[in-house]
Motif scaffolding. Structure first.
Motif, mmCIF file in Angstrom:
data_model
loop_
_atom_site.group_PDB
_atom_site.id
_atom_site.type_symbol
_atom_site.label_atom_id
_atom_site.label_comp_id
_atom_site.label_asym_id
_atom_site.label_seq_id
_atom_site.Cartn_x
_atom_site.Cartn_y
_atom_site.Cartn_z
ATOM 1 N N LYS A 74 0.835 -1.200 0.000
ATOM 2 C CA LYS A 74 0.000 0.000 0.000
ATOM 3 C C LYS A 74 0.871 1.252 0.000
ATOM 4 O O LYS A 74 1.931 1.289 0.601
ATOM 5 N N LYS A 75 0.399 2.290 -0.649
ATOM 6 C CA LYS A 75 1.083 3.573 -0.630
ATOM 7 C C LYS A 75 0.587 4.393 0.565
ATOM 8 O O LYS A 75 -0.501 4.174 1.075
ATOM 9 N N THR A 76 1.425 5.335 0.968
ATOM 10 C CA THR A 76 1.044 6.211 2.071
ATOM 11 C C THR A 76 -0.192 7.009 1.687
ATOM 12 O O THR A 76 -0.218 7.667 0.643
ATOM 13 N N SER A 77 -1.213 6.940 2.515
ATOM 14 C CA SER A 77 -2.476 7.609 2.204
ATOM 15 C C SER A 77 -2.363 9.112 2.415
ATOM 16 O O SER A 77 -1.493 9.602 3.142
#
Length: 314
Positions: A131-134
């Motif tokens: 996941k990418k940083t939100s």
């Protein structure tokens, strides 16, 4: 379970053993190793088996430079061995008796920015793989840094706004108030930057290293322990030099040579910070333990020996 976590489980369950490990891992010469060397070292450790001296060096390099959840190489400035070389000048400058609010804000902003980056990079990311940083997390980090920087500059703001001129009151704002304030802001920085672990939970393992599920209770415990360790680090770094300087200022040597006070303060801040880093990193196990009754009901059955394990982060 990652090989780095297995090592912490077998070797790092007492404070003294963790302290010995961290004194080795914080060797700044490991920062000279390339990413390729670090990946090779991590792969060597991952093969398991009995470690010889060469494998021991590979283990230290892996533990100090590879994230325990993802197995990825950590960014250079956010590796544990870089914490002292990078933060020491900023911490010393942050504790200086500034003459203006702008200077206090600048150094506090640098300190809180680096702390937030280090805390986020070394968090437990077991539920975030791929996941990418939100955007929410980025806004939270930016807000944390901004708020903490302003709060950290409060002593200088009070001095300027209130027009404080008396020496005892100035000393209170410059040397006494920063002690609890530094500890509180360090706790706040970790607690907010890593709040997602408490909200979504982190992976927990049984005594054999098998993944059994996701626990919010373990996430809360991991964040709380790390926040307390960071509060101890910065609170002590602020307190001991101030106490030392106040005692030495009563001696004849320092009364006759007042110019010695400033360099003594700077050196003592850096020295105490250097001593406290391995101590604070060792206060709680890297592979933390949570009792069966403290985790969610659906996970309690997996705790056959009454406890589960989790990666605390750093």
């Amino acid at each position: 379970m990652e090989p780095n976590l297995l090592y912490w489980k077998s070797q790092g369950q007492s404070f003294v053993s963790r302290l010995k490990i961290w004194f080795n891992l914080l060797d700044p010469t490991s920062l000279l190793c390339s990413d390729v060397e670090i990946q090779k070292a991590h792969a060597r450790v991952g093969r398991g088996g009995k470690l010889n001296e060469k494998d021991g060096n590979a283990l230290n390099l892996s533990l100090s430079s590879v994230h325990a959840d993802s197995g990825a190489v950590l960014p250079l400035v956010f590796r544990p061995p870089a914490f002292l070389p990078v933060s020491a000048p900023v911490v010393v400058a942050s504790f200086l008796p500034h003459s203006s609010v702008k200077a206090a804000l600048f150094w506090q902003f640098l300190l809180q920015s680096y702390s937030a980056g280090f805390n986020y990079t070394n968090r437990n990311s077991s539920t975030e793989q791929g996941k990418k940083t939100s955007l929410k997390q980025l806004v939270l980090i930016a807000g944390t840094v901004s708020y903490a920087a302003c709060a950290g500059a409060l002593p200088q703001i009070f001095i300027n706004r209130l027009g404080v001129r008396t020496k005892p009151v100035q000393n209170f704002f410059r040397f006494i108030l920063p002690v609890p304030l530094s500890a509180a802001l360090a706790f706040f920085n970790v607690f907010t930057v890593r709040s997602e672990e408490s909200e979504t939970g982190i992976q927990v393992f049984d005594s054999n290293g098998n993944l059994v599920g996701i626990s919010k209770a373990a996430g809360e415990k991991a964040v709380r322990e790390t926040a307390l360790s960071r509060a101890a680090l910065f609170g002590t770094t602020a307190a001991v030099p101030s106490l030392l300087v106040s005692l030495l200022q009563r001696t004849r040597l320092f009364q006759r040579n007042s110019l010695l006070v400033a360099p003594l303060r700077h050196i003592s801040v850096a020295f105490v910070l250097g001593l406290m880093i391995p101590v604070s990193f060792s206060l709680f196990p890297q592979l933390g333990m949570i009792k069966k009754e403290n985790v969610e009901e659906e996970l309690q059955a997996a705790a056959v020996d009454g406890q589960l394990f989790y990666h605390r982060g750093l």
